[in-house]
Design a protein around this motif. Sequence first.
Motif, PDB file in Angstrom:
ATOM      1  N   LEU A  19       0.826  -1.207   0.000  1.00  0.00           N
ATOM      2  CA  LEU A  19       0.000   0.000   0.000  1.00  0.00           C
ATOM      3  C   LEU A  19       0.857   1.254   0.000  1.00  0.00           C
ATOM      4  N   ALA A  20       1.940   1.244   0.764  1.00  0.00           N
ATOM      5  CA  ALA A  20       2.818   2.418   0.832  1.00  0.00           C
ATOM      6  C   ALA A  20       3.456   2.707  -0.515  1.00  0.00           C
ATOM      7  N   ILE A 101      -9.214   5.438  22.115  1.00  0.00           N
ATOM      8  CA  ILE A 101      -8.624   4.109  21.909  1.00  0.00           C
ATOM      9  C   ILE A 101      -7.728   4.102  20.668  1.00  0.00           C
ATOM     10  N   ILE A 102      -8.236   4.673  19.568  1.00  0.00           N
ATOM     11  CA  ILE A 102      -7.450   4.701  18.335  1.00  0.00           C
ATOM     12  C   ILE A 102      -6.200   5.550  18.512  1.00  0.00           C
ATOM     13  N   GLU A 103      -6.295   6.601  19.331  1.00  0.00           N
ATOM     14  CA  GLU A 103      -5.145   7.499  19.491  1.00  0.00           C
ATOM     15  C   GLU A 103      -3.973   6.793  20.167  1.00  0.00           C
ATOM     16  N   PHE A 104      -4.259   5.922  21.147  1.00  0.00           N
ATOM     17  CA  PHE A 104      -3.184   5.151  21.766  1.00  0.00           C
ATOM     18  C   PHE A 104      -2.445   4.320  20.719  1.00  0.00           C
ATOM     19  N   VAL A 105      -3.205   3.632  19.871  1.00  0.00           N
ATOM     20  CA  VAL A 105      -2.607   2.782  18.839  1.00  0.00           C
ATOM     21  C   VAL A 105      -1.878   3.634  17.808  1.00  0.00           C
ATOM     22  N   ARG A 106      -2.482   4.742  17.407  1.00  0.00           N
ATOM     23  CA  ARG A 106      -1.909   5.591  16.360  1.00  0.00           C
ATOM     24  C   ARG A 106      -0.581   6.197  16.798  1.00  0.00           C
ATOM     25  N   ALA A 124       0.405   2.505   8.510  1.00  0.00           N
ATOM     26  CA  ALA A 124      -0.793   2.334   9.340  1.00  0.00           C
ATOM     27  C   ALA A 124      -1.093   3.605  10.135  1.00  0.00           C
ATOM     28  N   PHE A 125      -0.054   4.288  10.595  1.00  0.00           N
ATOM     29  CA  PHE A 125      -0.240   5.558  11.302  1.00  0.00           C
ATOM     30  C   PHE A 125      -0.926   6.588  10.405  1.00  0.00           C
ATOM     31  N   CYS A 126      -0.493   6.697   9.151  1.00  0.00           N
ATOM     32  CA  CYS A 126      -1.108   7.639   8.215  1.00  0.00           C
ATOM     33  C   CYS A 126      -2.558   7.263   7.919  1.00  0.00           C
ATOM     34  N   LEU A 127      -2.827   5.972   7.773  1.00  0.00           N
ATOM     35  CA  LEU A 127      -4.194   5.526   7.475  1.00  0.00           C
ATOM     36  C   LEU A 127      -5.127   5.818   8.644  1.00  0.00           C
ATOM     37  N   LEU A 128      -4.686   5.548   9.869  1.00  0.00           N
ATOM     38  CA  LEU A 128      -5.523   5.842  11.037  1.00  0.00           C
ATOM     39  C   LEU A 128      -5.782   7.339  11.167  1.00  0.00           C
ATOM     40  N   THR A 129      -4.783   8.139  10.836  1.00  0.00           N
ATOM     41  CA  THR A 129      -4.958   9.595  10.906  1.00  0.00           C
ATOM     42  C   THR A 129      -5.997  10.082   9.896  1.00  0.00           C
ATOM     43  N   ILE A 130      -5.909   9.561   8.676  1.00  0.00           N
ATOM     44  CA  ILE A 130      -6.790  10.042   7.607  1.00  0.00           C
ATOM     45  C   ILE A 130      -8.201   9.480   7.733  1.00  0.00           C
ATOM     46  N   ILE A 131      -8.312   8.182   8.012  1.00  0.00           N
ATOM     47  CA  ILE A 131      -9.610   7.504   7.960  1.00  0.00           C
ATOM     48  C   ILE A 131     -10.424   7.720   9.228  1.00  0.00           C
ATOM     49  N   MET A 171      -0.418  14.269   9.159  1.00  0.00           N
ATOM     50  CA  MET A 171      -0.778  13.603   7.915  1.00  0.00           C
ATOM     51  C   MET A 171       0.175  14.019   6.794  1.00  0.00           C
ATOM     52  N   ILE A 172       0.458  15.319   6.704  1.00  0.00           N
ATOM     53  CA  ILE A 172       1.350  15.815   5.642  1.00  0.00           C
ATOM     54  C   ILE A 172       2.759  15.258   5.805  1.00  0.00           C
ATOM     55  N   PHE A 173       3.332  15.428   7.009  1.00  0.00           N
ATOM     56  CA  PHE A 173       4.703  14.964   7.227  1.00  0.00           C
ATOM     57  C   PHE A 173       4.787  13.441   7.266  1.00  0.00           C
ATOM     58  N   GLY A 174       3.697  12.779   7.672  1.00  0.00           N
ATOM     59  CA  GLY A 174       3.696  11.326   7.671  1.00  0.00           C
ATOM     60  C   GLY A 174       3.753  10.759   6.269  1.00  0.00           C
ATOM     61  N   ILE A 175       2.972  11.321   5.346  1.00  0.00           N
ATOM     62  CA  ILE A 175       2.998  10.859   3.957  1.00  0.00           C
ATOM     63  C   ILE A 175       4.357  11.144   3.333  1.00  0.00           C
ATOM     64  N   LEU A 176       4.918  12.324   3.626  1.00  0.00           N
ATOM     65  CA  LEU A 176       6.260  12.627   3.125  1.00  0.00           C
ATOM     66  C   LEU A 176       7.295  11.650   3.678  1.00  0.00           C
ATOM     67  N   ALA A 177       7.153  11.295   4.957  1.00  0.00           N
ATOM     68  CA  ALA A 177       8.098  10.348   5.560  1.00  0.00           C
ATOM     69  C   ALA A 177       7.979   8.972   4.925  1.00  0.00           C
TER      70      ALA A 177
END
Length: 208
Positions: A19-20, A101-106, A124-131, A171-177
């Motif tokens: 996916l990445a 709950i999601i924030e702990f995992v993210r 997965a971090f980027c997907l949880l942030t966006i979705i 989200m922006i810096f995560g996708i760039l990373a």
Amino acid sequence: MLRRAPELPRAVNDRLNRLATSVFTSIDANDPKRTNNLHSKQSRIEIDYSSSLPLQMLLYFNVCFFPCWLFSLTFVLPVLAVTSSNQHVILMVFAFVFKAIIEFVRLYLGYAGNLAERMPELTAFCLLTIIFQLPLSVFLLIYQLLAKMQVQLALVFAVEIIYITFLVLQMIFGILAVRIMVTAQSSRFHYQQFEEALPTNENVSPSG
């Protein structure tokens, strides 16, 4: 001694890796034209590290702000229970709990993915942030207005605006990373192939 964080299951890792490379980057990771100069010193230095410092700073401040957000719920939920209907209370409480709950995992995936340079966790971090987190934060921000609740909670507006700012920047810096990590891992792979093939080429005598 610090213990290495556990990795995701192999099947989940493989799917997140695909996916990445297919969604978060438009660059062909196997393009040989990008690996012509991997033998240079500067290229070797550039592929040593692919963690994002801005993303790590955002994650650090997010972790510091997250307890404040949780603490603010102790003031918000009793007010909702007294002044609002059961339907509004159930929706707001469900959104708060689900987001917490999601924030702990993210945040865990963000730290593990960025510091350990694990592309599946960072994806997965980027997907949880966006979705999940962005829609939930926007919902908590505007639901009071849409539902025409009797009491408008300024505390919810304040903390959610800050959280949305964190989420958008992450989200922006995560996708760039992720894009940088895809390129770096591909470069390391091709550089390793180059290093393994170099001794073989040196041992081969020139023809003629």
